[in-house]
Motif scaffolding. Sequence first.
Motif, PDB file in Angstrom:
ATOM      1  N   ARG A  76      -9.544  -9.861   0.622  1.00 38.62           N
ATOM      2  CA  ARG A  76     -10.776  -9.766  -0.169  1.00 38.62           C
ATOM      3  C   ARG A  76     -11.656  -8.616   0.312  1.00 38.62           C
ATOM      4  O   ARG A  76     -12.042  -8.551   1.470  1.00 38.62           O
ATOM      5  CB  ARG A  76     -11.537 -11.087  -0.091  1.00 38.62           C
ATOM      6  CG  ARG A  76     -12.643 -11.257  -1.103  1.00 38.62           C
ATOM      7  CD  ARG A  76     -12.934 -12.725  -1.295  1.00 38.62           C
ATOM      8  NE  ARG A  76     -11.795 -13.426  -1.895  1.00 38.62           N
ATOM      9  CZ  ARG A  76     -11.488 -14.703  -1.635  1.00 38.62           C
ATOM     10  NH1 ARG A  76     -12.200 -15.404  -0.776  1.00 38.62           N
ATOM     11  NH2 ARG A  76     -10.448 -15.260  -2.239  1.00 38.62           N
ATOM     12  N   GLY A  77     -11.918  -7.673  -0.577  1.00 38.07           N
ATOM     13  CA  GLY A  77     -12.763  -6.538  -0.229  1.00 38.07           C
ATOM     14  C   GLY A  77     -12.048  -5.427   0.507  1.00 38.07           C
ATOM     15  O   GLY A  77     -12.680  -4.440   0.901  1.00 38.07           O
ATOM     16  N   ALA A  78     -10.737  -5.545   0.690  1.00 35.32           N
ATOM     17  CA  ALA A  78      -9.982  -4.523   1.418  1.00 35.32           C
ATOM     18  C   ALA A  78      -9.585  -3.376   0.492  1.00 35.32           C
ATOM     19  O   ALA A  78      -9.527  -3.523  -0.731  1.00 35.32           O
ATOM     20  CB  ALA A  78      -8.741  -5.127   2.060  1.00 35.32           C
ATOM     21  N   SER A  79      -9.303  -2.229   1.108  1.00 37.24           N
ATOM     22  CA  SER A  79      -8.889  -1.041   0.365  1.00 37.24           C
ATOM     23  C   SER A  79      -7.399  -0.742   0.540  1.00 37.24           C
ATOM     24  O   SER A  79      -6.739  -0.271  -0.383  1.00 37.24           O
ATOM     25  CB  SER A  79      -9.688   0.184   0.839  1.00 37.24           C
ATOM     26  OG  SER A  79     -11.058  -0.095   0.910  1.00 37.24           O
ATOM     27  N   ILE A 115      -3.381  -7.568  -5.942  1.00 36.05           N
ATOM     28  CA  ILE A 115      -3.751  -7.416  -7.355  1.00 36.05           C
ATOM     29  C   ILE A 115      -4.984  -8.250  -7.676  1.00 36.05           C
ATOM     30  O   ILE A 115      -5.917  -7.788  -8.341  1.00 36.05           O
ATOM     31  CB  ILE A 115      -2.560  -7.807  -8.250  1.00 36.05           C
ATOM     32  CG1 ILE A 115      -1.423  -6.768  -8.085  1.00 36.05           C
ATOM     33  CG2 ILE A 115      -2.983  -7.919  -9.710  1.00 36.05           C
ATOM     34  CD1 ILE A 115      -0.114  -7.186  -8.703  1.00 36.05           C
ATOM     35  N   GLN A 116      -5.004  -9.471  -7.169  1.00 38.90           N
ATOM     36  CA  GLN A 116      -6.128 -10.366  -7.452  1.00 38.90           C
ATOM     37  C   GLN A 116      -7.421  -9.908  -6.772  1.00 38.90           C
ATOM     38  O   GLN A 116      -8.511 -10.115  -7.296  1.00 38.90           O
ATOM     39  CB  GLN A 116      -5.773 -11.785  -6.996  1.00 38.90           C
ATOM     40  CG  GLN A 116      -4.664 -12.422  -7.831  1.00 38.90           C
ATOM     41  CD  GLN A 116      -3.987 -13.588  -7.127  1.00 38.90           C
ATOM     42  OE1 GLN A 116      -4.239 -13.856  -5.955  1.00 38.90           O
ATOM     43  NE2 GLN A 116      -3.124 -14.273  -7.847  1.00 38.90           N
ATOM     44  N   GLU A 117      -7.276  -9.257  -5.608  1.00 36.57           N
ATOM     45  CA  GLU A 117      -8.453  -8.868  -4.828  1.00 36.57           C
ATOM     46  C   GLU A 117      -8.747  -7.364  -4.917  1.00 36.57           C
ATOM     47  O   GLU A 117      -9.558  -6.845  -4.152  1.00 36.57           O
ATOM     48  CB  GLU A 117      -8.275  -9.284  -3.366  1.00 36.57           C
ATOM     49  CG  GLU A 117      -8.113 -10.779  -3.160  1.00 36.57           C
ATOM     50  CD  GLU A 117      -9.312 -11.583  -3.651  1.00 36.57           C
ATOM     51  OE1 GLU A 117     -10.438 -11.023  -3.658  1.00 36.57           O
ATOM     52  OE2 GLU A 117      -9.126 -12.752  -4.030  1.00 36.57           O
ATOM     53  N   ASN A 118      -8.054  -6.663  -5.829  1.00 36.39           N
ATOM     54  CA  ASN A 118      -8.356  -5.255  -6.127  1.00 36.39           C
ATOM     55  C   ASN A 118      -8.131  -4.310  -4.941  1.00 36.39           C
ATOM     56  O   ASN A 118      -8.901  -3.369  -4.718  1.00 36.39           O
ATOM     57  CB  ASN A 118      -9.802  -5.112  -6.637  1.00 36.39           C
ATOM     58  CG  ASN A 118     -10.059  -5.954  -7.859  1.00 36.39           C
ATOM     59  OD1 ASN A 118      -9.298  -5.899  -8.833  1.00 36.39           O
ATOM     60  ND2 ASN A 118     -11.110  -6.760  -7.811  1.00 36.39           N
ATOM     61  N   LEU A 176      -4.930  -3.990 -11.563  1.00 37.96           N
ATOM     62  CA  LEU A 176      -5.730  -4.871 -10.722  1.00 37.96           C
ATOM     63  C   LEU A 176      -6.715  -5.667 -11.577  1.00 37.96           C
ATOM     64  O   LEU A 176      -6.925  -5.359 -12.750  1.00 37.96           O
ATOM     65  CB  LEU A 176      -6.483  -4.041  -9.679  1.00 37.96           C
ATOM     66  CG  LEU A 176      -5.640  -3.095  -8.818  1.00 37.96           C
ATOM     67  CD1 LEU A 176      -6.543  -2.290  -7.874  1.00 37.96           C
ATOM     68  CD2 LEU A 176      -4.599  -3.866  -8.015  1.00 37.96           C
ATOM     69  N   GLN A 177      -7.316  -6.669 -10.972  1.00 34.03           N
ATOM     70  CA  GLN A 177      -8.270  -7.516 -11.690  1.00 34.03           C
ATOM     71  C   GLN A 177      -9.445  -6.707 -12.254  1.00 34.03           C
ATOM     72  O   GLN A 177      -9.984  -7.030 -13.301  1.00 34.03           O
ATOM     73  CB  GLN A 177      -8.807  -8.612 -10.763  1.00 34.03           C
ATOM     74  CG  GLN A 177      -7.824  -9.733 -10.490  1.00 34.03           C
ATOM     75  CD  GLN A 177      -7.585 -10.615 -11.707  1.00 34.03           C
ATOM     76  OE1 GLN A 177      -8.490 -10.868 -12.499  1.00 34.03           O
ATOM     77  NE2 GLN A 177      -6.351 -11.077 -11.876  1.00 34.03           N
ATOM     78  N   ASN A 178      -9.826  -5.643 -11.526  1.00 34.99           N
ATOM     79  CA  ASN A 178     -10.971  -4.845 -11.975  1.00 34.99           C
ATOM     80  C   ASN A 178     -10.574  -3.701 -12.903  1.00 34.99           C
ATOM     81  O   ASN A 178     -11.397  -2.849 -13.250  1.00 34.99           O
ATOM     82  CB  ASN A 178     -11.746  -4.299 -10.776  1.00 34.99           C
ATOM     83  CG  ASN A 178     -10.917  -3.324  -9.934  1.00 34.99           C
ATOM     84  OD1 ASN A 178      -9.778  -3.000 -10.273  1.00 34.99           O
ATOM     85  ND2 ASN A 178     -11.482  -2.868  -8.830  1.00 34.99           N
ATOM     86  N   GLY A 179      -9.290  -3.666 -13.292  1.00 38.32           N
ATOM     87  CA  GLY A 179      -8.829  -2.639 -14.214  1.00 38.32           C
ATOM     88  C   GLY A 179      -8.226  -1.421 -13.550  1.00 38.32           C
ATOM     89  O   GLY A 179      -7.668  -0.557 -14.229  1.00 38.32           O
TER      90      GLY A 179
END
Length: 373
Positions: A76-79, A115-118, A176-179
């Motif tokens: 979560r929040g990782a790049s 994918i879920q955590e972008n 990804l979830q955010n597109g």
Amino acid sequence: MSLRGYVCVVTGAGGFLGQRMVRLLLEEEKLAEIRLVDKRVQPQLREQRNYDQNKTKVSVFEGDIRDGDFLRKACRGASVVFHIASLIDVIGAVDYSELYGVNVKGTQLLLEACIQENVVSFIYTSSIEVAGPNPNGDPIINGTEDTVYTCSLKFPYSRTKQEAERRTLQAHGEVLQNGGRLATCALRPMYIYGEGCRFLLGHMADGIRNKDVLYRTSAQEARVNPVYVGNVALAHLQAARSLGDPQKRSDIGGNFYYIADDTPPVSYSDFNHVVMAPLGFRIQEKPMLPLRLFYLLCFLLEILRVMLRPFVRIVPPINRQLLTMLNTPFSFSYRKAQRELGYAPRYTWEEARRRTIEWLASQLPKERERIRA
């Protein structure tokens, strides 16, 4: 390109390569956070800030890589994710279901978490063993990513790593979830050596038991090109930097790269001798048995293992597939990684050898004491 301000996840952070990767990231990059993911993280790893001049936040995530909820939390929040964790087994000591669960299912769940955590970049640590050698022992000398080679993998470990690599590369470009889009690549290191290599410790222990004479299981002409752990870690960092570059991302994503350095090609057995001779070890001139007889013995042990399986589990220390691997010339070039990732070995062969010998020398008294006890 720099990873400045990134949040990086390293799976298998407590392992041989994982520890080196964590240290390199803390030394080279001004990260916002680095997350150490493993089933168990040693106490000394929790103090990695000692290496860090930039006060990067170091977080520990202990859990099972087969747990999707745990992986989502870690991502979560990782790049960037460096997926190094895997089970390694070439003698059949681990059940296939366990290998598949960790190496394949764990990788799939981690990709889904990304994918879920972008998470935008995913670097997978594959293995030279996904390439072979094949059961015929057909050689490759200075091969490349384009080398055509017919191979039906026999090791369960090799098959699970190959499947995990395939899924990783197939996931390149997933939405990804955010597109956004996920970018992936895979690195195939040669046999990795250096400080902390448990395989070298195992060979040294066998040599101690054999009156400081190392066993020969490889013919001298079966040359491979081992790679130093510090250079493998650097290749991972270069891959992450390249995937973070918008101009390189599309060209690199979805590809695999062989990772080697300038360690001279040598057989597995002779490599052990090269790094242990300064410590007083000798090596057998020839294998204990002719190669064909050795294969026959392995075959008989495999039959015995199957016959006894309902009653007792035995794990021979060597099998036909491992013997083939140890006696097949199998070397690869790192030039594509050099061209496309900007990878160049940082540690020369001389320095890598010196560091490895110094580490082995520090372990030798402990090994002698352990074996005497």
